[in-house]
Motif scaffolding. Structure first.
Motif, PDB file in Angstrom:
ATOM      1  N   GLU A 180     -10.113  30.506 -30.719  1.00 19.33           N
ATOM      2  CA  GLU A 180      -8.662  30.547 -30.488  1.00 19.33           C
ATOM      3  C   GLU A 180      -7.902  29.923 -31.648  1.00 19.33           C
ATOM      4  OE1 GLU A 180      -8.652  30.235 -25.589  1.00 19.33           O
ATOM      5  OE2 GLU A 180      -8.491  28.420 -26.828  1.00 19.33           O
ATOM      6  N   ALA A 181      -8.371  28.794 -32.135  1.00 16.65           N
ATOM      7  CA  ALA A 181      -7.680  28.122 -33.239  1.00 16.65           C
ATOM      8  C   ALA A 181      -7.680  28.989 -34.495  1.00 16.65           C
ATOM      9  CB  ALA A 181      -8.329  26.773 -33.529  1.00 16.65           C
ATOM     10  N   LEU A 182      -8.815  29.616 -34.785  1.00 23.07           N
ATOM     11  CA  LEU A 182      -8.900  30.464 -35.972  1.00 23.07           C
ATOM     12  C   LEU A 182      -8.056  31.726 -35.801  1.00 23.07           C
ATOM     13  CD1 LEU A 182     -12.705  29.987 -36.657  1.00 23.07           C
ATOM     14  CD2 LEU A 182     -10.805  28.979 -37.940  1.00 23.07           C
ATOM     15  N   GLU A 183      -8.022  32.266 -34.603  1.00 24.82           N
ATOM     16  CA  GLU A 183      -7.183  33.439 -34.348  1.00 24.82           C
ATOM     17  C   GLU A 183      -5.703  33.096 -34.407  1.00 24.82           C
ATOM     18  OE1 GLU A 183     -10.042  36.255 -31.544  1.00 24.82           O
ATOM     19  OE2 GLU A 183      -8.664  34.838 -30.577  1.00 24.82           O
ATOM     20  N   HIS A 184      -5.369  31.822 -34.212  1.00 23.98           N
ATOM     21  CA  HIS A 184      -3.971  31.381 -34.306  1.00 23.98           C
ATOM     22  C   HIS A 184      -3.605  30.927 -35.716  1.00 23.98           C
ATOM     23  CE1 HIS A 184      -3.895  31.648 -29.946  1.00 23.98           C
ATOM     24  NE2 HIS A 184      -2.605  31.425 -29.979  1.00 23.98           N
ATOM     25  N   GLY A 185      -4.469  31.213 -36.683  1.00 20.28           N
ATOM     26  CA  GLY A 185      -4.092  31.016 -38.075  1.00 20.28           C
ATOM     27  C   GLY A 185      -4.738  29.871 -38.813  1.00 20.28           C
ATOM     28  N   ALA A 186      -5.516  29.035 -38.140  1.00 18.09           N
ATOM     29  CA  ALA A 186      -6.175  27.931 -38.836  1.00 18.09           C
ATOM     30  C   ALA A 186      -7.174  28.480 -39.859  1.00 18.09           C
ATOM     31  CB  ALA A 186      -6.884  27.018 -37.849  1.00 18.09           C
ATOM     32  N   ASP A 187      -7.278  27.804 -40.976  1.00 17.34           N
ATOM     33  CA  ASP A 187      -8.229  28.192 -42.013  1.00 17.34           C
ATOM     34  C   ASP A 187      -9.587  27.535 -41.803  1.00 17.34           C
ATOM     35  OD1 ASP A 187      -6.458  29.666 -44.173  1.00 17.34           O
ATOM     36  OD2 ASP A 187      -5.317  27.951 -43.429  1.00 17.34           O
ATOM     37  N   ALA A 188      -9.583  26.429 -41.062  1.00 17.56           N
ATOM     38  CA  ALA A 188     -10.811  25.699 -40.774  1.00 17.56           C
ATOM     39  C   ALA A 188     -10.632  24.971 -39.456  1.00 17.56           C
ATOM     40  CB  ALA A 188     -11.129  24.705 -41.888  1.00 17.56           C
ATOM     41  N   VAL A 189     -11.754  24.642 -38.820  1.00 16.23           N
ATOM     42  CA  VAL A 189     -11.714  23.890 -37.561  1.00 16.23           C
ATOM     43  C   VAL A 189     -12.630  22.678 -37.703  1.00 16.23           C
ATOM     44  CG1 VAL A 189     -10.998  25.651 -35.905  1.00 16.23           C
ATOM     45  CG2 VAL A 189     -13.357  25.609 -36.701  1.00 16.23           C
ATOM     46  N   LEU A 190     -12.142  21.562 -37.198  1.00 21.76           N
ATOM     47  CA  LEU A 190     -12.847  20.293 -37.322  1.00 21.76           C
ATOM     48  C   LEU A 190     -13.151  19.742 -35.945  1.00 21.76           C
ATOM     49  CD1 LEU A 190     -12.033  17.402 -39.735  1.00 21.76           C
ATOM     50  CD2 LEU A 190     -11.975  16.957 -37.286  1.00 21.76           C
ATOM     51  N   ALA A 191     -14.331  19.155 -35.795  1.00 24.81           N
ATOM     52  CA  ALA A 191     -14.702  18.534 -34.530  1.00 24.81           C
ATOM     53  C   ALA A 191     -15.656  17.385 -34.811  1.00 24.81           C
ATOM     54  CB  ALA A 191     -15.335  19.551 -33.584  1.00 24.81           C
ATOM     55  N   ALA A 192     -15.877  16.568 -33.788  1.00 32.18           N
ATOM     56  CA  ALA A 192     -16.736  15.402 -33.956  1.00 32.18           C
ATOM     57  C   ALA A 192     -17.776  15.333 -32.842  1.00 32.18           C
ATOM     58  CB  ALA A 192     -15.895  14.127 -34.006  1.00 32.18           C
ATOM     59  N   THR A 193     -17.354  14.960 -31.636  1.00 35.37           N
ATOM     60  CA  THR A 193     -18.289  14.689 -30.542  1.00 35.37           C
ATOM     61  C   THR A 193     -19.231  15.860 -30.272  1.00 35.37           C
ATOM     62  OG1 THR A 193     -16.646  13.238 -29.533  1.00 35.37           O
ATOM     63  CG2 THR A 193     -18.475  13.943 -28.145  1.00 35.37           C
TER      64      THR A 193
ATOM     65  N   PRO B  74      -3.261  25.927 -46.706  1.00 36.19           N
ATOM     66  CA  PRO B  74      -4.416  25.944 -45.797  1.00 36.19           C
ATOM     67  C   PRO B  74      -4.339  24.819 -44.768  1.00 36.19           C
ATOM     68  CG  PRO B  74      -5.122  26.244 -48.063  1.00 36.19           C
ATOM     69  CD  PRO B  74      -3.672  25.887 -48.123  1.00 36.19           C
ATOM     70  N   LEU B  75      -4.783  25.123 -43.543  1.00 30.50           N
ATOM     71  CA  LEU B  75      -4.672  24.163 -42.456  1.00 30.50           C
ATOM     72  C   LEU B  75      -6.001  24.013 -41.725  1.00 30.50           C
ATOM     73  CD1 LEU B  75      -1.777  23.421 -40.179  1.00 30.50           C
ATOM     74  CD2 LEU B  75      -3.940  23.955 -39.069  1.00 30.50           C
ATOM     75  N   ILE B  76      -6.421  22.763 -41.543  1.00 32.12           N
ATOM     76  CA  ILE B  76      -7.595  22.422 -40.747  1.00 32.12           C
ATOM     77  C   ILE B  76      -7.115  21.962 -39.383  1.00 32.12           C
ATOM     78  CG2 ILE B  76      -9.641  20.967 -40.566  1.00 32.12           C
ATOM     79  CD1 ILE B  76      -9.357  20.470 -43.619  1.00 32.12           C
ATOM     80  N   ALA B  77      -7.553  22.625 -38.323  1.00 32.97           N
ATOM     81  CA  ALA B  77      -7.171  22.264 -36.960  1.00 32.97           C
ATOM     82  C   ALA B  77      -8.119  21.206 -36.423  1.00 32.97           C
ATOM     83  CB  ALA B  77      -7.195  23.492 -36.055  1.00 32.97           C
ATOM     84  N   SER B  78      -7.550  20.157 -35.810  1.00 39.25           N
ATOM     85  CA  SER B  78      -8.357  19.059 -35.296  1.00 39.25           C
ATOM     86  C   SER B  78      -7.794  18.565 -33.977  1.00 39.25           C
ATOM     87  CB  SER B  78      -8.370  17.915 -36.327  1.00 39.25           C
ATOM     88  OG  SER B  78      -8.930  16.746 -35.788  1.00 39.25           O
ATOM     89  N   GLY B  79      -8.706  18.198 -33.069  1.00 38.72           N
ATOM     90  CA  GLY B  79      -8.278  17.597 -31.811  1.00 38.72           C
ATOM     91  C   GLY B  79      -8.374  18.530 -30.623  1.00 38.72           C
ATOM     92  N   GLY B  80      -9.446  18.357 -29.801  1.00 39.50           N
ATOM     93  CA  GLY B  80      -9.498  19.076 -28.542  1.00 39.50           C
ATOM     94  C   GLY B  80     -10.638  20.032 -28.338  1.00 39.50           C
ATOM     95  N   ALA B  81     -11.458  20.268 -29.356  1.00 44.73           N
ATOM     96  CA  ALA B  81     -12.539  21.255 -29.202  1.00 44.73           C
ATOM     97  C   ALA B  81     -13.521  20.827 -28.115  1.00 44.73           C
ATOM     98  CB  ALA B  81     -13.273  21.433 -30.516  1.00 44.73           C
ATOM     99  N   GLY B  82     -13.809  21.770 -27.206  1.00 49.05           N
ATOM    100  CA  GLY B  82     -14.770  21.491 -26.144  1.00 49.05           C
ATOM    101  C   GLY B  82     -15.727  22.640 -25.902  1.00 49.05           C
ATOM    102  N   LEU B  83     -15.306  23.844 -26.273  1.00 48.90           N
ATOM    103  CA  LEU B  83     -16.096  25.051 -26.048  1.00 48.90           C
ATOM    104  C   LEU B  83     -16.024  25.939 -27.285  1.00 48.90           C
ATOM    105  CD1 LEU B  83     -14.714  25.932 -22.490  1.00 48.90           C
ATOM    106  CD2 LEU B  83     -16.940  24.871 -22.990  1.00 48.90           C
ATOM    107  N   GLU B  84     -16.963  26.874 -27.381  1.00 44.07           N
ATOM    108  CA  GLU B  84     -16.947  27.799 -28.506  1.00 44.07           C
ATOM    109  C   GLU B  84     -15.626  28.556 -28.605  1.00 44.07           C
ATOM    110  OE1 GLU B  84     -20.355  29.689 -26.919  1.00 44.07           O
ATOM    111  OE2 GLU B  84     -21.650  29.131 -28.594  1.00 44.07           O
ATOM    112  N   ILE B  85     -15.096  28.964 -27.464  1.00 43.68           N
ATOM    113  CA  ILE B  85     -13.877  29.758 -27.478  1.00 43.68           C
ATOM    114  C   ILE B  85     -12.693  28.989 -28.041  1.00 43.68           C
ATOM    115  CG2 ILE B  85     -13.131  29.164 -25.126  1.00 43.68           C
ATOM    116  CD1 ILE B  85     -12.231  32.131 -24.869  1.00 43.68           C
ATOM    117  N   HIS B  86     -12.716  27.679 -27.941  1.00 46.72           N
ATOM    118  CA  HIS B  86     -11.612  26.891 -28.496  1.00 46.72           C
ATOM    119  C   HIS B  86     -11.534  27.045 -30.011  1.00 46.72           C
ATOM    120  CE1 HIS B  86     -12.000  24.077 -24.770  1.00 46.72           C
ATOM    121  NE2 HIS B  86     -11.256  25.133 -24.516  1.00 46.72           N
ATOM    122  N   PHE B  87     -12.693  27.085 -30.672  1.00 47.18           N
ATOM    123  CA  PHE B  87     -12.711  27.284 -32.115  1.00 47.18           C
ATOM    124  C   PHE B  87     -12.187  28.676 -32.456  1.00 47.18           C
ATOM    125  CE2 PHE B  87     -15.903  24.038 -31.295  1.00 47.18           C
ATOM    126  CZ  PHE B  87     -15.702  23.119 -32.317  1.00 47.18           C
TER     127      PHE B  87
END
Length: 254
Positions: A212-225, A197-210
């Motif tokens: 895209e990451a999930l459609e590219h195989g990430a199991d989870a997406v992480l963001a902060a700001t 399993p892979l958590i994608a991190s770094g770069g989220a700015g818009l809903e579509i970015h999440f």
């Protein structure tokens, strides 16, 4: 298919949550206990807490901070920062963490990953990997809070971590971190070929970015700001993902 996970990240320094761009120019974004309480109520699937100064200061994560945050949570809680032994990890688990994240110490002594998996189970071990694009290596592993480049290929290190017994990878693109330009999709395409399993991190700015990451195989997406500043509420993000055929957990209380 398992539901995809939305994970806020608390980067903690001197007891405060901070965030910058590409690991620099850190801004104070609040108290970790306050944010933890909010994310638990808002429907986050998990929470990650990283004591970003621990490795540089050659110490383990402050257990009192972990205990205070864990008290507010009913969701899985991953803690990292300066974990260099089974005893370090045990202290964090007893303080309330559900999983421990290892980064610099694991890169310097890979056997640590196997020791943790043997002691607590593979599902308890999150391997955090910070990377930068590199002309020779594709992506280069960087240690100690993004301050120390190595000669290690990120993709080779991910493969090794899988073999050592890591239960999950938290993969952060330093090039994208805090930019809002989107996740590093070519990196995710290659990294998600591994059976871990892979958590994608770094770069989220818009809903579509999440999305895209999930459609590219990430199991989870992480963001902060985006989450800390209330720019993108978690409930709104989950609704958007569900509308785009991504399986997510949606609380009826939200």
């Amino acid at each position: 298919m398992p539901a995809k996970r939305i994970i806020p990240c608390l980067d903690v320094k001197q007891g405060r949550v901070v965030k910058g761009v590409q690991f620099k120019d850190l801004r104070d974004l609040g108290h970790p206990v306050d944010l933890a309480r909010r994310y638990d109520a808002e429907g986050a699937d998990e929470l990650v807490f990283l004591d970003i100064a621990a490795s540089l200061e050659q110490r383990s994560t402050r257990q009192a901070w972990v205990r205070a945050v864990a008290h507010e949570l009913s969701i899985p809680f991953t803690v990292g920062g300066g974990v260099s032994s089974v005893d370090d990890a045990r202290g964090l688990l007893r303080a309330g963490a559900d999983k421990v994240a290892v980064n610099t110490a694991a890169a310097l002594r890979p056997a640590l990953v196997s020791e943790l998996a043997d002691a607590f189970g593979r599902q308890c071990v999150v391997a955090a990997v910070d990377v930068k694009r590199d002309a020779d290596l594709g992506w280069r592993v960087v240690l100690k809070g993004g301050t120390e480049p190595t000669d290690r290929s990120a993709l080779e290190w991910l493969q090794e971590l899988n073999e050592l017994g890591a239960g999950e990878i938290l993969l952060t693109s330093m090039d994208r971190d805090g930019t809002g330009d989107g996740f590093d999709l070519p990196l995710l395409e290659q990294a998600t070929e591994l059976p871990i399993p892979l958590i994608a991190s770094g770069g989220a700015g818009l809903e579509i970015h999440f999305l895209e990451a999930l459609e590219h195989g990430a199991d989870a997406v992480l963001a902060a700001t985006l989450f800390h500043e209330g720019i993108l509420p978690i409930a709104r993000l989950k609704a958007y993902l569900a509308q785009n055929d991504i399986s997510v957990r949606i609380s009826h209380d939200l």
